[in-house]
Design an enzyme around this catalytic site. Structure first.
Site, short mmCIF file in Angstrom:
data_model
loop_
_atom_site.label_atom_id
_atom_site.label_comp_id
_atom_site.label_asym_id
_atom_site.label_seq_id
_atom_site.Cartn_x
_atom_site.Cartn_y
_atom_site.Cartn_z
CE LYS A 1 -3.78 -2.53 2.05
NZ LYS A 1 -4.37 -3.10 3.25
CD GLN B 1 -3.41 -4.84 6.41
OE1 GLN B 1 -3.23 -3.85 5.70
NE2 GLN B 1 -4.15 -5.88 6.02
CG ASP C 1 -9.93 -0.35 5.17
OD1 ASP C 1 -9.99 -0.56 3.95
OD2 ASP C 1 -9.46 -1.16 5.99
#
Ligand code: NAD
Length: 289
Positions: free
Chosen positions: A59, A103, A126
């Site tokens: 990422k 994450q 996200d």
């Protein structure tokens, strides 16, 4: 026997992703050329899971390739929920950070929901904060989950008619199944959501003009589950003795489906690309640029 007379297109998610990233790079380049701060994504990793470490590296690399900034915050596997919350709070307050991604999975004892709820919704790239998820449900403009956004981009790029299509989504996760179902419904598809307790899954799938499999069960979707001409999106990734396998028997889908995403270079590159796009969207909304 299935009618295998169709020319099935294998989706090139990487080429599609690269095209979008080129546009994003141009947009970011314009801000840099004007002497402005560039968008910045912050990634948080708690623990030492090698797969997670490799995902966050990917990422960050994707950010730098399009000229965006990326910063990371690492915490040990022994980190507490409070430790992660403190890092999130620091990033919330950091004016130079536009997007925050924590994450998953988090170490045992840390609630992913609590962490998601602590992220500033304006930086929620996200799309797991209750406000962000709620806005998607209500149809209010919002940042939205990356994999579902990528799936819609793929369907649009390959000119798959979503309106009035029968869409079947297998899997009901907050990150894929639920949001993609809502997005398809918003585009006027008739959506059936399936999960581990769904009866007659094969027969339900056989009705699908658009079939999205986000399960994590290797090759769950067999050739005889697929309606002739269906668009088949394989989100699943399972590691079988070091080999990555999707939820769909892709070889079996050939000649039956209209399009099928391969488990490599299919949905994955689009997910990261939508993360970059979300970060740019958050930057614009925050800075008014
Ligand atoms: P998850 O792992 O949280 O949940 C799996 C879902 O599948 C559940 O809703 C469950 O009810 C359903 N399910 C399980 N077994 C089933 C069965 N036999 N029949 C029907 N439904 C069943 O879901 P997730 O986080 O969306 O992940 C799903 C898969 O997608 C995983 O393999 C994950 O690695 C992959 N994934 C890939 C990407 C990408 O960018 N390529 C992104 C996210 C997730």
């Amino acid at each position: 026997m299935a009618d295998r007379t169709r020319q099935t297109i294998v989706v090139d998610g990487l080429a599609l992703a690269q095209g979008i990233r080129k546009q994003l790079a141009e947009e970011v380049g314009r801000y840099a050329a004007a002497g402005k701060r560039v968008p910045c994504l912050a990634v948080v990793l708690a623990g030492d899971d090698p797969a997670s470490a490799s995902y966050i590296m990917g990422k960050q690399r994707a950010c730098s390739r399009i000229g965006m900034d990326a910063i990371e915050r690492r915490l040990p596997a022994s980190a507490s929920e409070q430790d992660v919350l403190l890092v999130v709070e620091e990033l919330n307050l950091n004016d130079a950070v536009d997007g925050i991604l924590v994450q998953l999975p988090l170490p045992e004892g840390i609630s992913a929901n609590e962490i998601a709820a602590a992220i500033d919704p304006a930086k929620d790239v996200d799309a797991l904060h209750p406000t962000t998820a709620g806005k998607l449900l209500l149809g209010t403009p919002t940042l939205a989950a990356c994999t579902p956004l990528g799936i819609i981009e793929i369907l649009d790029h390959y000119e798959i008619e979503i309106e009035a299509a029968n869409a079947v989504v297998i899997g009901r996760s907050n990150i894929v199944g639920k949001p993609v179902s809502l997005m398809l419904q918003r585009r006027n598809a008739t959506v059936t959501m399936c999960h581990s307790k769904t009866r007659n899954l094969r027969e339900v799938c056989q009705q699908a003009d658009i079939l999205v499999a986000a399960v994590g069960v290797p090759r769950l979707v067999k050739a005889d589950w697929i309606k002739a001409g269906a668009a088949v999106i394989d989100v699943g990734v399972s590691n079988i003795d070091g080999t990555l396998v999707g939820d769909v028997d892709t070889d079996g889908a050939m000649g039956i489906a209209s399009i099928v995403t391969p488990h490599r270079r299919g949905v994955g590159p689009m997910t990261i690309t939508m993360l970059l796009r979300n970060t740019l969207t958050a930057y614009r909304a925050r800075t008014g640029e």
